[in-house]
Write a protein that holds these residues in place. Structure first.
Motif, PDB file in Angstrom:
ATOM      1  N   VAL A  99       7.465  -0.356   8.152  1.00  9.66           N
ATOM      2  CA  VAL A  99       9.016  -1.293   7.743  1.00  9.66           C
ATOM      3  C   VAL A  99       9.323  -0.241   6.624  1.00  9.66           C
ATOM      4  CG1 VAL A  99       7.076  -3.219   8.329  1.00  9.66           C
ATOM      5  CG2 VAL A  99       7.371  -2.057   5.983  1.00  9.66           C
TER       6      VAL A  99
ATOM      7  N   LYS B 171      10.572  -6.861   6.177  1.00 13.78           N
ATOM      8  CA  LYS B 171      10.276  -8.282   6.654  1.00 13.78           C
ATOM      9  C   LYS B 171       9.660  -8.808   6.500  1.00 13.78           C
ATOM     10  CE  LYS B 171       9.138  -7.430  11.323  1.00 13.78           C
ATOM     11  NZ  LYS B 171      11.074  -6.889  12.319  1.00 13.78           N
TER      12      LYS B 171
ATOM     13  N   THR C 135       0.701  -5.766   5.561  1.00 10.37           N
ATOM     14  CA  THR C 135       0.630  -7.296   5.995  1.00 10.37           C
ATOM     15  C   THR C 135       0.736  -6.930   7.640  1.00 10.37           C
ATOM     16  OG1 THR C 135       0.950  -7.842   4.116  1.00 10.37           O
ATOM     17  CG2 THR C 135       1.115  -9.443   5.271  1.00 10.37           C
TER      18      THR C 135
HETATM   19 ZN   LIG Z   1       5.228  -6.350   5.977  1.00  6.87          ZN
END
Ligand SMILES: [Zn+2]
Length: 121
Positions: A84, A102, A79
């Protein structure tokens, strides 16, 4: 360890690291928890040059991936389109999952449903 075998990770540091414009990702082939290292497909490849021998009359070179420090890779979030930091949480039915810190999306289950962790409603 924040990554597992077969995870897709972004490589942040080292010769094979990408940039913000073109990120380098690869699949985790092996995790070495006691050394805090991971082996990532296509990353930190070394070549061993072979002299011609009877088995291998042409000679040539062999390549293999060497481990990189686990802190140099981050789990890839499709995404966010980058590596991340992850968190862990329990789903309503008591499964443990990893999620992207995130965007909050799930990044895969870590365990089967367990009643003890299920949310009672
Ligand atoms: Zn993400």
């Amino acid at each position: 360890m924040h990554v597992r075998k077969d995870d897709i990770v972004e490589v942040l540091t080292g010769d094979d690291a990408g940039t913000a414009q073109s990120r380098t990702t690869g699949r985790v082939l092996r995790v070495l928890p006691d050394k805090n290292k991971v082996v990532v497909e296509g990353i930190n490849r070394v070549y061993k040059h072979l002299k011609p021998s009877r088995q291998n009359p042409q000679g040539g070179r062999l390549s293999k991936e060497m481990p990189v420090a686990a802190s140099n890779v981050l789990l890839y979030c499709s995404t966010c389109r980058k590596g991340v930091r992850i968190g862990r949480r329990y789903t309503d039915d008591g499964r443990k999952e990893r999620y992207c810190k995130k965007c909050g999306n799930s990044l895969g289950m870590l365990s089967k449903a367990r009643k003890a962790y299920a949310r009672k409603s």
